[in-house]
Scaffold this motif. Sequence first.
Motif, PDB file in Angstrom:
ATOM      1  N   LYS A 119      -2.882   3.531 -11.326  1.00  0.00           N
ATOM      2  CA  LYS A 119      -2.901   4.883 -11.729  1.00  0.00           C
ATOM      3  C   LYS A 119      -4.131   5.595 -12.180  1.00  0.00           C
ATOM      4  CE  LYS A 119      -0.974   3.759 -16.254  1.00  0.00           C
ATOM      5  NZ  LYS A 119       0.034   3.891 -17.291  1.00  0.00           N
ATOM      6  N   LYS A 120      -4.330   6.822 -12.077  1.00  0.00           N
ATOM      7  CA  LYS A 120      -5.454   7.559 -12.921  1.00  0.00           C
ATOM      8  C   LYS A 120      -4.760   8.608 -13.694  1.00  0.00           C
ATOM      9  CE  LYS A 120      -8.080   6.904  -8.579  1.00  0.00           C
ATOM     10  NZ  LYS A 120      -9.100   7.613  -7.719  1.00  0.00           N
ATOM     11  N   THR A 128       0.696  -1.205   0.032  1.00  0.00           N
ATOM     12  CA  THR A 128       0.140  -0.113   0.091  1.00  0.00           C
ATOM     13  C   THR A 128       0.794   1.236  -0.028  1.00  0.00           C
ATOM     14  OG1 THR A 128      -1.508  -1.202   1.355  1.00  0.00           O
ATOM     15  CG2 THR A 128      -1.901   1.321   1.283  1.00  0.00           C
ATOM     16  N   LEU A 129       0.551   2.114  -1.032  1.00  0.00           N
ATOM     17  CA  LEU A 129       1.404   3.258  -1.104  1.00  0.00           C
ATOM     18  C   LEU A 129       1.076   4.318  -0.070  1.00  0.00           C
ATOM     19  CD1 LEU A 129       3.529   4.686  -3.118  1.00  0.00           C
ATOM     20  CD2 LEU A 129       1.607   5.645  -4.243  1.00  0.00           C
ATOM     21  N   ALA A 130       2.309   5.249   0.847  1.00  0.00           N
ATOM     22  CA  ALA A 130       2.157   5.821   1.703  1.00  0.00           C
ATOM     23  C   ALA A 130       1.688   7.309   1.546  1.00  0.00           C
ATOM     24  CB  ALA A 130       3.253   5.781   2.519  1.00  0.00           C
ATOM     25  N   SER A 131       1.881   7.619   0.361  1.00  0.00           N
ATOM     26  CA  SER A 131       1.771   8.999  -0.142  1.00  0.00           C
ATOM     27  C   SER A 131       1.540   9.126  -1.611  1.00  0.00           C
ATOM     28  CB  SER A 131       2.914   9.931   0.206  1.00  0.00           C
ATOM     29  OG  SER A 131       4.164   9.506  -0.582  1.00  0.00           O
ATOM     30  N   ASP A 132       0.829  10.359  -2.217  1.00  0.00           N
ATOM     31  CA  ASP A 132       0.505  10.410  -3.472  1.00  0.00           C
ATOM     32  C   ASP A 132       1.779  10.502  -4.417  1.00  0.00           C
ATOM     33  OD1 ASP A 132      -2.072  10.714  -2.882  1.00  0.00           O
ATOM     34  OD2 ASP A 132      -2.242  12.738  -2.910  1.00  0.00           O
ATOM     35  N   ILE A 133       1.778   9.978  -5.623  1.00  0.00           N
ATOM     36  CA  ILE A 133       2.748  10.536  -6.630  1.00  0.00           C
ATOM     37  C   ILE A 133       2.041  10.902  -7.784  1.00  0.00           C
ATOM     38  CG2 ILE A 133       4.488   9.129  -8.088  1.00  0.00           C
ATOM     39  CD1 ILE A 133       4.932   7.193  -5.804  1.00  0.00           C
ATOM     40  N   ASN A 134       2.689  11.886  -8.324  1.00  0.00           N
ATOM     41  CA  ASN A 134       2.035  12.910  -9.585  1.00  0.00           C
ATOM     42  C   ASN A 134       2.907  13.027 -10.406  1.00  0.00           C
ATOM     43  OD1 ASN A 134       0.759  14.699 -11.200  1.00  0.00           O
ATOM     44  ND2 ASN A 134      -0.599  15.346  -9.554  1.00  0.00           N
ATOM     45  N   SER A 135       2.627  12.845 -11.886  1.00  0.00           N
ATOM     46  CA  SER A 135       3.728  12.928 -12.716  1.00  0.00           C
ATOM     47  C   SER A 135       3.767  14.519 -12.870  1.00  0.00           C
ATOM     48  CB  SER A 135       3.468  12.403 -14.184  1.00  0.00           C
ATOM     49  OG  SER A 135       2.280  13.030 -14.492  1.00  0.00           O
ATOM     50  N   LYS A 136       3.081  15.365 -12.646  1.00  0.00           N
ATOM     51  CA  LYS A 136       3.274  16.796 -12.649  1.00  0.00           C
ATOM     52  C   LYS A 136       4.003  17.467 -11.528  1.00  0.00           C
ATOM     53  CE  LYS A 136       0.132  20.969 -12.895  1.00  0.00           C
ATOM     54  NZ  LYS A 136      -1.082  21.566 -12.830  1.00  0.00           N
ATOM     55  N   SER A 137       4.285  16.904 -10.489  1.00  0.00           N
ATOM     56  CA  SER A 137       5.161  17.512  -9.490  1.00  0.00           C
ATOM     57  C   SER A 137       6.421  16.360  -9.288  1.00  0.00           C
ATOM     58  CB  SER A 137       4.532  17.521  -8.228  1.00  0.00           C
ATOM     59  OG  SER A 137       3.774  16.491  -7.822  1.00  0.00           O
ATOM     60  N   ALA A 138       6.222  15.181  -9.646  1.00  0.00           N
ATOM     61  CA  ALA A 138       7.362  14.050  -9.225  1.00  0.00           C
ATOM     62  C   ALA A 138       8.567  14.762 -10.009  1.00  0.00           C
ATOM     63  CB  ALA A 138       6.903  12.713  -9.674  1.00  0.00           C
ATOM     64  N   PHE A 187       9.932   7.211  -2.303  1.00  0.00           N
ATOM     65  CA  PHE A 187       8.590   6.694  -1.893  1.00  0.00           C
ATOM     66  C   PHE A 187       8.513   5.500  -0.885  1.00  0.00           C
ATOM     67  CE2 PHE A 187       8.802   4.399  -5.835  1.00  0.00           C
ATOM     68  CZ  PHE A 187       8.262   3.061  -5.478  1.00  0.00           C
ATOM     69  N   HIS A 188       7.640   5.036  -0.256  1.00  0.00           N
ATOM     70  CA  HIS A 188       7.417   3.936   0.416  1.00  0.00           C
ATOM     71  C   HIS A 188       6.208   3.377   0.604  1.00  0.00           C
ATOM     72  CE1 HIS A 188       6.605   6.520   3.839  1.00  0.00           C
ATOM     73  NE2 HIS A 188       5.955   5.316   4.432  1.00  0.00           N
ATOM     74  N   MET A 189       6.177   1.957   0.747  1.00  0.00           N
ATOM     75  CA  MET A 189       4.973   1.286   0.696  1.00  0.00           C
ATOM     76  C   MET A 189       5.032   0.246   1.810  1.00  0.00           C
ATOM     77  SD  MET A 189       4.550   0.246  -3.300  1.00  0.00           S
ATOM     78  CE  MET A 189       6.352  -0.363  -3.376  1.00  0.00           C
ATOM     79  N   THR A 190       3.715  -0.074   2.436  1.00  0.00           N
ATOM     80  CA  THR A 190       3.572  -0.919   3.495  1.00  0.00           C
ATOM     81  C   THR A 190       3.244  -2.386   2.849  1.00  0.00           C
ATOM     82  OG1 THR A 190       1.664  -0.208   4.316  1.00  0.00           O
ATOM     83  CG2 THR A 190       3.831   0.354   5.412  1.00  0.00           C
ATOM     84  N   ALA A 191       3.420  -3.606   3.398  1.00  0.00           N
ATOM     85  CA  ALA A 191       3.050  -4.891   3.087  1.00  0.00           C
ATOM     86  C   ALA A 191       2.896  -5.723   4.139  1.00  0.00           C
ATOM     87  CB  ALA A 191       3.712  -5.562   1.941  1.00  0.00           C
ATOM     88  N   ILE A 241      -0.290  11.609 -14.756  1.00  0.00           N
ATOM     89  CA  ILE A 241      -0.479  10.380 -14.124  1.00  0.00           C
ATOM     90  C   ILE A 241      -0.604  10.624 -12.603  1.00  0.00           C
ATOM     91  CG2 ILE A 241       0.393   8.102 -13.646  1.00  0.00           C
ATOM     92  CD1 ILE A 241       1.507   8.110 -16.305  1.00  0.00           C
ATOM     93  N   VAL A 242      -1.509  10.174 -11.823  1.00  0.00           N
ATOM     94  CA  VAL A 242      -1.671  10.476 -10.307  1.00  0.00           C
ATOM     95  C   VAL A 242      -1.941   9.022  -9.850  1.00  0.00           C
ATOM     96  CG1 VAL A 242      -3.048  11.383  -8.522  1.00  0.00           C
ATOM     97  CG2 VAL A 242      -2.711  12.672 -10.550  1.00  0.00           C
ATOM     98  N   VAL A 243      -1.067   8.657  -8.671  1.00  0.00           N
ATOM     99  CA  VAL A 243      -1.105   7.258  -8.200  1.00  0.00           C
ATOM    100  C   VAL A 243      -1.432   7.975  -6.719  1.00  0.00           C
ATOM    101  CG1 VAL A 243      -0.088   5.247  -7.434  1.00  0.00           C
ATOM    102  CG2 VAL A 243       0.688   6.421  -9.598  1.00  0.00           C
ATOM    103  N   PRO A 244      -2.554   7.687  -6.142  1.00  0.00           N
ATOM    104  CA  PRO A 244      -3.106   7.982  -4.861  1.00  0.00           C
ATOM    105  C   PRO A 244      -2.345   7.386  -3.784  1.00  0.00           C
ATOM    106  CG  PRO A 244      -5.015   7.809  -6.276  1.00  0.00           C
ATOM    107  CD  PRO A 244      -3.672   7.251  -7.051  1.00  0.00           C
ATOM    108  N   GLN A 245      -2.199   8.113  -2.742  1.00  0.00           N
ATOM    109  CA  GLN A 245      -2.130   7.409  -1.398  1.00  0.00           C
ATOM    110  C   GLN A 245      -3.076   6.662  -1.075  1.00  0.00           C
ATOM    111  OE1 GLN A 245      -1.982  10.189   1.973  1.00  0.00           O
ATOM    112  NE2 GLN A 245      -1.565   8.646   3.403  1.00  0.00           N
TER     113      GLN A 245
END
Length: 192
Positions: A118-119, A38-48, A54-58, A169-173
Amino acid sequence: MRPHKNLAAAAAALALTLSLGAIAGAVTISQGTTINATLASDINSKSAHNGDAFHMTANGIPISSGGTANNVTIYGHVSDVVKSSLTHKAHLTLVPDRIRFSNGSIAPIDAKIVNYGKKQKTNIGSVAAEALGGMIVGNYLGKHLGTNLGGFIGLAGGVLYAANTASDIVVPQGTTVSMKLNAPIVIRRQLP
């Protein structure tokens, strides 16, 4: 036997026992295992930017001993970032780098992201500018070809072109990211 030989033999036996215990205490996650994190924060191609962390938990990662690894953190970075523009589609790649287990053990991870939610987020300003540009060009061509449909055709073409290029591209938290291990992960359990 002499006392120093007994001591040396005991030390060798202890070393062998500890070595075998360390090997037996290894935790392995097999190559080909799918990990859902599970992604811990948003990732956006506009600001990345390339290299952004980034980090994720499993939880529930199957291990060789038959149990599962829980409370695991996977760290990674973003690469191949392309922001949407009039001439480029947005793009980004998530790259896992290392995995940290709940006991503090850390290992490199070689995995390929196989799916994530991704959206596409359309940039309305770009769509409007491209649609207007298409309408103007279509109107100009229509007048020279003797038809009144040029503006409409140009507008439709501009909107279609804009829809294909002006999306970030937006990958939400909270997004579930699925990855497949290209190589096994071997963690030696910490001795007390």
